[in-house]
Design an enzyme around this catalytic site. Structure first.
Site, mmCIF file in Angstrom:
data_model
loop_
_atom_site.group_PDB
_atom_site.id
_atom_site.type_symbol
_atom_site.label_atom_id
_atom_site.label_comp_id
_atom_site.label_asym_id
_atom_site.label_seq_id
_atom_site.Cartn_x
_atom_site.Cartn_y
_atom_site.Cartn_z
ATOM 1 N N LYS A 200 0.844 -1.212 0.000
ATOM 2 C CA LYS A 200 0.000 0.000 0.000
ATOM 3 C C LYS A 200 0.867 1.244 0.000
ATOM 4 O O LYS A 200 1.999 1.248 0.505
ATOM 5 C CB LYS A 200 -0.958 0.027 1.200
ATOM 6 N N PRO B 262 9.427 -4.443 -0.425
ATOM 7 C CA PRO B 262 10.629 -4.195 0.378
ATOM 8 C C PRO B 262 10.315 -4.155 1.879
ATOM 9 O O PRO B 262 9.231 -3.733 2.277
ATOM 10 C CB PRO B 262 11.105 -2.820 -0.102
ATOM 11 N N VAL B 263 11.283 -4.591 2.671
ATOM 12 C CA VAL B 263 11.118 -4.643 4.131
ATOM 13 C C VAL B 263 11.364 -3.251 4.720
ATOM 14 O O VAL B 263 12.304 -2.563 4.308
ATOM 15 C CB VAL B 263 12.109 -5.674 4.722
ATOM 16 N N ALA B 264 10.521 -2.868 5.679
ATOM 17 C CA ALA B 264 10.618 -1.545 6.322
ATOM 18 C C ALA B 264 10.661 -0.438 5.271
ATOM 19 O O ALA B 264 11.431 0.509 5.360
ATOM 20 C CB ALA B 264 11.842 -1.471 7.255
ATOM 21 N N GLY C 291 4.849 -6.273 5.878
ATOM 22 C CA GLY C 291 4.589 -7.230 6.969
ATOM 23 C C GLY C 291 3.090 -7.365 7.209
ATOM 24 O O GLY C 291 2.578 -8.473 7.425
ATOM 25 N N ASP D 211 -2.438 -1.575 10.028
ATOM 26 C CA ASP D 211 -2.478 -1.612 8.559
ATOM 27 C C ASP D 211 -3.005 -2.952 8.022
ATOM 28 O O ASP D 211 -3.189 -3.097 6.813
ATOM 29 C CB ASP D 211 -1.071 -1.406 7.968
HETATM 30 P P1 ATP Z 1 4.986 -0.641 9.081
HETATM 31 O O1 ATP Z 1 4.043 -1.663 8.518
HETATM 32 O O2 ATP Z 1 5.366 -0.885 10.512
HETATM 33 O O3 ATP Z 1 4.644 0.762 8.748
HETATM 34 P P2 ATP Z 1 6.826 -0.946 6.937
HETATM 35 O O4 ATP Z 1 5.733 -1.074 5.980
HETATM 36 O O5 ATP Z 1 7.754 0.201 6.738
HETATM 37 O O6 ATP Z 1 6.353 -0.904 8.397
HETATM 38 P P3 ATP Z 1 7.418 -3.804 7.060
HETATM 39 O O7 ATP Z 1 8.048 -4.396 5.858
HETATM 40 O O8 ATP Z 1 6.020 -4.131 7.355
HETATM 41 O O9 ATP Z 1 7.679 -2.240 6.986
HETATM 42 O O10 ATP Z 1 8.371 -4.226 8.277
HETATM 43 C C1 ATP Z 1 8.652 -3.533 9.449
HETATM 44 C C2 ATP Z 1 9.442 -4.473 10.383
HETATM 45 O O11 ATP Z 1 8.593 -5.563 10.768
HETATM 46 C C3 ATP Z 1 10.644 -5.154 9.721
HETATM 47 O O12 ATP Z 1 11.807 -4.422 9.923
HETATM 48 C C4 ATP Z 1 10.710 -6.533 10.387
HETATM 49 O O13 ATP Z 1 11.626 -6.544 11.455
HETATM 50 C C5 ATP Z 1 9.325 -6.766 10.977
HETATM 51 N N1 ATP Z 1 8.547 -7.864 10.325
HETATM 52 C C6 ATP Z 1 7.760 -8.728 10.951
HETATM 53 N N2 ATP Z 1 7.154 -9.569 10.090
HETATM 54 C C7 ATP Z 1 7.560 -9.227 8.853
HETATM 55 C C8 ATP Z 1 7.260 -9.717 7.551
HETATM 56 N N3 ATP Z 1 6.437 -10.761 7.334
HETATM 57 N N4 ATP Z 1 7.830 -9.091 6.510
HETATM 58 C C9 ATP Z 1 8.650 -8.023 6.713
HETATM 59 N N5 ATP Z 1 8.980 -7.544 7.928
HETATM 60 C C10 ATP Z 1 8.439 -8.118 8.991
#
Ligand code: ATP
Length: 321
Positions: free
Chosen positions: A16, A107-109, A115, A149
């Protein structure tokens, strides 16, 4: 185990962006009230749940596309997939014996709620695999308990989110919007961005800025009108923590995007383009400048064309053997 015992179900969930993200002053309970317009875009994670795992579970296996850095993804109970499986199993009074594979393209975070997308996908995959047939309301309730979210990830499309983002109202969105996304090799912590927001705006009003104008622009179907009202209250905080982002937004706009902005808490940036052709041109130019800027750095930014609104969580495969 006999033939037909092992079933694998694969479910897809979208990233999103926020077309509007109004953030109010932090409350006594530590949360920020928000008024947001969520928008799902065509960048997906796949979650595969496999039955027939004997013994303890859930067991996680995470892999990703080349542009996804998995080093910060936990494989234990801190992973939202694990949390979702455990939560649903507890609710249904059954053991969470299941093997779950996640393929990440989000991408992560990255400020794209990857997540949360995985958690929402896990709920739907296990609902189907375990034959629970939960009502939408029940899935949404469990989703909200996992994170603010997560309910939107179930729903997809475009939706107004208030409260902590978990009170959702669908927005009628019949257009196809073209976005160029630019990911960063290094994530940004959402809590750190909110902390910086509190420092930068100690007198922020309790009530977040309204997403009404963005909702109206979405209804109009006019990208020029939408570009004029896109808004993210967290952008100054993300710019402050990652100074390169402001320059990236300027470069995307100079390359022809109608408007660039930080997605959610960043560091991914989203560029609204007039149409498919414009999006491809902006993507090509940003890829070229990225190549020049970081020739020696393998961990350069990834530039992708996506469209929105993308669907909510949906099943893409089923296998029985
Ligand atoms: P948020 O949803 O908190 O706004 P974001 O969208 O920026 O965050 P995500 O990819 O959801 O980022 O990940 C945030 C943190 O959640 C990561 O750094 C990781 O440590 C943790 N995490 C837990 N489960 C997952 C998952 N399935 N995929 C990615 N990260 C995860």
């Amino acid at each position: 185990m006999t033939a037909g015992d092992v079933r694998t179900l694969t479910v897809r969930a979208a990233a999103k962006i926020n077309l509007h993200l109004g953030v109010g002053a932090v409350r006594a309970d530590g949360y920020h009230p928000i008024d947001t317009v969520f928008h799902a875009v065509s960048l997906f994670d796949d979650v595969s749940a496999r039955s027939g795992t004997e013994g303890a579970g859930p067991v996680l296996d995470v892999e990703g596309s080349d542009h996804v850095d998995l080093t910060e993804v936990p494989l234990d109970s801190r992973n939202l997939v694990h949390a979702a499986a455990t939560r649903l199993a507890r609710e249904e009074r059954r053991s969470p014996d299941v093997r779950i594979g996640v393929h990440k393209s989000i991408p992560v975070a990255g400020g794209l709620a990857g997540g949360s997308a995985d958690a929402a996908a896990t709920l739907v995959a296990l609902d189907r695999l375990w034959g629970l047939e939960l009502e939408d309301q029940d899935l949404l309730r469990v989703a909200a308990e996992l994170g603010s979210d997560v309910p939107f990830a179930l729903l997809g499309g475009t939706a107004r989110g208030t409260g902590r983002g978990d009170v959702l109202q669908r927005v009628d969105d019949r257009s196809t919007w073209w976005w160029v996304l630019v990911t960063s090799p290094q994530g940004l912590s959402t809590p750190a961005v909110y902390r910086r927001f509190d420092e930068l705006f100690p007198t922020a009003p309790a009530r977040p800025t309204s997403g009404d104008a963005v909702e109206r622009a979405v209804h109009s179907g006019d990208p020029v009108r939408l570009a004029r009202v896109l808004h993210n209250d967290l952008e100054p905080a993300a710019f402050d923590l990652r100074p390169g982002l402001a320059d990236l937004v300027s470069r995307g706009e100079a390359a022809g995007a109608l408007k660039g902005m930080v997605s959610g808490s960043g560091p991914t940036c989203a560029f609204l383009c007039a149409d498919a052709e414009a999006a491809r041109a902006v993507c090509a130019e940003l890829r070229e400048t990225e190549r020049e800027r970081s020739a020696a750095d393998a961990r350069r930014r990834t530039v992708l064309v996506t469209t929105g609104p993308a669907p909510g969580v949906h099943q893409v495969a089923y296998e029985r053997r």
